[in-house]
Motif scaffolding. Structure first.
Motif, PDB file in Angstrom:
ATOM      1  N   LYS A 247      88.856   2.161  13.564  1.00 62.94           N
ATOM      2  CA  LYS A 247      89.150   1.887  12.159  1.00 62.94           C
ATOM      3  C   LYS A 247      88.319   2.758  11.215  1.00 62.94           C
ATOM      4  N   HIS A 267      97.729   2.009   9.531  1.00 60.91           N
ATOM      5  CA  HIS A 267      97.518   0.925  10.510  1.00 60.91           C
ATOM      6  C   HIS A 267      98.885   0.562  11.095  1.00 60.91           C
ATOM      7  N   SER A 289      96.154  -7.161  10.902  1.00 60.27           N
ATOM      8  CA  SER A 289      95.509  -7.451  12.178  1.00 60.27           C
ATOM      9  C   SER A 289      96.014  -8.768  12.770  1.00 60.27           C
ATOM     10  N   LYS A 293     101.533  -6.103  16.190  1.00 62.38           N
ATOM     11  CA  LYS A 293     101.815  -4.680  16.461  1.00 62.38           C
ATOM     12  C   LYS A 293     101.853  -4.393  17.959  1.00 62.38           C
ATOM     13  N   ASP A 314      98.395   0.699  17.300  1.00 62.35           N
ATOM     14  CA  ASP A 314      97.519   0.266  16.201  1.00 62.35           C
ATOM     15  C   ASP A 314      97.389   1.276  15.065  1.00 62.35           C
TER      16      ASP A 314
HETATM   17 MN    MN Z   1      94.622  -3.335  14.272  1.00 66.90          MN
END
Ligand code: MN
Ligand code: GTP
Ligand code: SPV
Length: 625
Positions: A247, A267, A289, A293, A314
């Motif tokens: 990230k 993302h 989050s 996904k 991701d």
């Molecule tokens: Mn993620």
């Protein structure tokens, strides 16, 4: 006769190089490492090469110390239990530092607490860092990890060098990124993203170490300097806080580079769908989050005739090529996936991916040396003894949870049975649709199509979702998570929206934009949609729209909706289509006003005018109903 072999030990300052050849590093890397050594005072320097011997050595050490447990049911799988206070990203301690505040955060309404990024001046941050980093690696080894985000040597890839005092972090970085001496070759004398990580627990330790996981929860700080392409992370070993390629680099730093260079760091998963007519499509999807996904990227179709292949689960880096096609790569090399809920029914491809060479963090363990978490009830021997992520005895039917809700598997993407043959293609894959989504228990239909690129950007800006366990937020409140990027934005969110709008140029084939919601519930809180493999039915409708089928949509104030009967529902029992697609006027009037208010409060004068206009139009349309 005794022969004395002289062992040559390289030193940086007076600190020995335990492995690797310091003199082979470029001058820029040498300077970076030397600076880290001088500041953090490790007992040794270990220059990583990504080899199997290296993994074996590190795993051996971690098993001996008790940080890892071998999961004997599989080949080369390990369980790690962290300090129970170090289990998720810490958004409240994550900062971006730029000279100009408004390069990082928008002009929020006076008196309002900004939620789209945290800024601190480099000067003030220096004080915070000076209170943490000096001598932070005392008595510990400093690992130097060369890594590539994207295939080594691809023109779309970027190089980072991470130093860390955690060998767990090293093991995970080796799975999640490409760690190899080839990275040094490709780097030459070039610049790299400087990634600095410390668990913040120098020896002698000041704080009682739990689970052989030295960390420093009181002093956690994750900070980014986009102008210097530098990341400094202190006190936490948890994924998004410590695997800095993920990230911190691939989203926060990369989104700034992408803004400057005209591309996108998002993302998003990337997946391929081949239809029964043997036509292949690639789509990208951005969900917050823990909103699905990984599951969508590896979907096991509930309708026969479709083939799904996974490119990434991701993060996507995407740019328009010379012929105006948006092409995406997955910059990562592994999956760091949510464990709970994963099983042979919901996500068999993930299950098959992590049968070997994987690390399980904060899951539970079965008495026969297997992993366990909520969702595996039907896939372990009946009555088997279980040890929770906290080390307590437990059995199915016992109260509470066996695994932490944000427990994760770390597995090599190359082991995924449906990994796409082109997943490492340096050119990337052509993306025809971008799909937003979130956990929306009420009001939001199964699928919506944006009326234009700008309308799609507006829909993305209004993404919301129920809070999940991926960060420190608690409770089931609905949070704004625009573009699923709220925790990962590298710069002013208003500028980011403008960047998206500016991507639309003559000659470019703009992907169609959609919004999906697998999480709408009925009056008893039960999901209205079966989800998982059945989501192929929604993808199929989306792809027909990408092919220009004009017979399957109807207009609505929030976008184009499927005409009744145009999503294949055959074989599904009790799907209440009316409830799945209804647009309650009061709900949407409130929601539209609330979204506009959010943008006024949080993005203020940085909000592109078109976004507010589109929201005004949406409100007016509902008022007319
Ligand atoms: Mn993620
Ligand atoms: P991050 O790795 O945090 O970015 O999460 P993610 O977006 O990859 O989410 P993931 O696919 O790991 O899913 C998170 C949780 O949502 C899991 O517990 C899944 O079982 C659940 N989930 C995923 N897809 C669906 C779906 O279609 N329907 C329902 N009801 N739950 C789903
Ligand atoms: C997420 O929270 O979106 C994740 C896990 O993918 S982490 O790497 O911790 O950010």
């Amino acid at each position: 006769v005794y022969e004395v072999h002289e062992i040559v030990v390289q030193r940086v300052g007076h600190v020995p190089v335990a492995k690797g050849d310091f003199t082979h590093l470029s001058k820029k890397v040498q300077r970076f490492v030397a600076h880290c050594v001088q500041q953090f005072k490790p007992r040794g320097i270990y220059i990583c090469d990504g080899s199997q011997e290296e993994a074996d050595e590190i795993i051996h050490k971690l098993l001996e110390r008790g940080t890892l447990t071998r999961l004997t049911k599989y080949k080369n799988n390990y369980l790690c239990r962290t300090d129970p206070e170090d289990v998720a990203r810490v958004e409240s301690k994550t900062f971006i530092c730029t000279q100009n505040k408004y390069d990082t955060v928008p002009h929020v309404r006076e008196g309002v607490q900004g939620t789209l990024g945290r800024w601190m001046s480099p000067e003030n941050m220096k004080k915070e860092l000076d209170a943490r980093f000096p001598s932070c690696m005392a008595g510990r080894m400093m690992y130097v990890i060369p890594f590539s985000m994207g295939p080594v040597g691809s023109p779309l890839s970027k190089i980072g060098v991470q130093v860390t005092d955690s060998n767990y972090v090293l093991l995970c970085m080796r799975i999640m990124t490409r760690v190899s001496p080839k990275v040094w070759e490709v780097l030459g004398d070039g610049d790299f993203v400087k990634c600095i990580h410390s668990m913040g627990c120098p020896r002698p330790v000041q704080r009682r170490v739990k689970n052989h996981w030295p960390c420093n929860p009181e002093k956690v700080l994750i900070t980014h300097f986009p102008e210097e392409r530098k990341i400094k992370s202190f006190g936490s070993g948890y994924g998004g806080n410590s695997l800095l390629g993920k990230k911190c680099f691939a989203l926060r730093i990369a989104s700034v580079i992408a803004r400057d260079e005209g591309w996108m760091a998002e993302h998003m998963l990337i997946m391929s769908i081949t239809t029964p007519k043997k036509k292949e499509y690639f789509v990208a999807a951005a969900f917050p989050s823990a909103c699905g996904k990984t599951n969508l990227a590896m979907l096991n179709p509930g309708v026969p005739g479709y083939k799904i292949q996974c490119v990434g689960d991701d993060i996507a880096w995407m740019r328009f090529d010379d012929s105006g096609v948006l092409r995406g790569i997955n910059p990562e090399a592994g999956f760091f996936g949510v464990a709970p809920g994963t099983n042979m029914k919901t996500n068999p491809n993930a299950m098959l991916t992590f049968q070997e060479n994987s690390i399980f963090t904060n899951v539970a363990e079965t008495a026969d040396g297997g992993y366990y978490w909520e969702g595996l009830e039907d896939e372990v021997p009946k009555g088997i003894g279980i040890t929770t992520w906290l080390g307590q005895p437990w059995h199915i039917g016992h109260g509470g949870k066996s695994a932490h809700p944000n427990s994760r598997f770390t597995a090599p993407a190359s082991q995924c049975p449906i990994i796409h043959p082109k997943w490492e293609d340096p050119k990337g894959v052509p993306v025809c649709a971008i799909i937003f989504g979130g956990r929306r228990p009420t009001g939001v239909p199964l699928v919506i199509e944006a009326k234009s690129w700008a309308h799609g950007v507006m829909i993305g800006a209004c993404v919301k979702s129920e809070a999940t366990a991926a960060a420190e937020h608690t409770g089931k409140n609905i949070m704004h998570d625009p573009m699923a990027m709220r925790p990962f934005m590298g710069y002013n969110f208003g500028h980011y929206l403008q960047h998206w709008l500016d991507l639309e140029k003559p000659g470019r084939k703009m992907p169609k934009i959609f919004h999906v919601n697998w999480f709408r519930v009925d009056e008893n809180g039960k999901f209205l949609w079966p989800g998982f493999g059945e989501n192929i039915r929604v993808l199929d409708w989306i792809l027909r729209r990408c092919d220009g089928d004009d017979s399957i949509w109807q207009d609505s104030p929030i976008g184009l909706l499927p005409k009744k009967g145009t999503i294949n529902m055959s074989g599904l029992s009790d799907v209440r289509e009316e409830d799945l697609f209804s647009l309650p006027t009061h709900y949407w009037l409130d929601d539209t006003r609330e979204s506009r208010r959010f943008l006024e409060d949080q993005v203020g004068s940085d909000t592109p005018a078109i976004i507010t206009q589109l929201l005004d139009q949406q409100e007016a349309a509902f008022q007319k109903l």
